[in-house]
Design a protein around this motif. Structure first.
Motif: not given
Length: 249
Positions: A195, A162, A198, A153, A160, A210, A156
């Motif tokens: 996403l 998602v 953030r 990942y 985060d 992402v 990320l």
């Protein structure tokens, strides 16, 4: 080495072999004059003698934890002899990262600012153990190389938020530490991912990264690759601990 190390990273660790003099030998340890650190003259409560003890018995538990090795091996050494100390190329995975502010006094220089706890290939994190792993300080003057082999990942960062292909919302804390907002099972997201936020706000550029990174593949494939390299069981781990410490006196 950079300071951007994360839980779950799979690294190839190595350190060039450097001359060191043997000062003491026991059945379990070989003690050498450490060729890299210096005594901290401003630390008045820890007196470091310039020496470091390394695991010396291949049959001991400590041997599997220790990364540094001597050439020749401990059984061929004697007090007063000059050997070489270094780390042969070794695959490890990051268990935790701790950053100290202010830097921690240890009696030697450089003072400890960041500690990356790693486990060798084949070793899994055991949450029931009070202490586990080997601590590496990336900026302590030892010429250790930490080469990134795999970061699950990688698109990320911790925190985060998602949405997955099934429309469920998740918070990402670490590769194997996912928290669905609905509190239901299963415990992993379905790719591709979108996403949402953030650092608590939308980020279009990061969202594009992402979406592109998770267009193909799956959580299961990320996990399978990690297990292949580490030969370990995935567990939920501490991502980063930022320790605000008072000066040690």
């Amino acid at each position: 080495m950079g300071a951007d190390h994360r839980v779950g990273d799979v690294l190839l660790v190595s350190c060039p072999y450097t001359d060191a003099r043997v000062t003491r030998l026991t059945r379990r340890e070989v003690v050498v004059e450490w060729p890299w650190w210096e005594v901290d003259p401003d630390c008045d409560w820890i007196e470091w003698n310039g020496q470091v003890a390394l695991a010396g018995d291949p049959a001991s538990y400590d041997w599997d934890l220790e990364l540094f090795r001597t050439e020749p091996p401990p059984r061929h050494l004697e007090v007063g002899a000059v050997c070489k100390v270094g780390i042969p190329p070794t695959v490890v995975h990051v268990m935790s990262v701790e950053r100290m502010d202010p830097p921690l006094e240890t009696g030697r220089l450089p003072r400890l600012e960041t500690q990356v706890m790693v486990l060798r290939t084949g070793q899994s994190h055991d949450p029931d153990l009070e202490w586990q792993g080997y601590g590496i300080a990336p900026d302590d003057g030892i010429p250790i190389a930490l080469d990134l082999l795999f970061r699950p990942y990688a698109c990320l960062v911790a925190g985060d938020e998602v949405a997955d292909a099934a429309g469920r919302a998740w918070r990402f804390d670490a590769p194997w530490d996912w928290h669905p907002f609905d509190g239901q099972e299963p415990s992993e997201p379905a790719w591709p991912l979108s996403l949402l936020t953030r650092d608590g706000r939308p980020d279009d550029a990061a969202a594009t990264v992402v979406a592109r990174a998770t267009r193909s593949g799956s959580h299961e494939q990320e996990l399978a690759r990690w297990v292949e390299l580490t030969q370990a069981r995935p567990t939920r781990l501490v991502v980063v601990r930022d320790s605000a410490r008072q000066p040690n006196r």
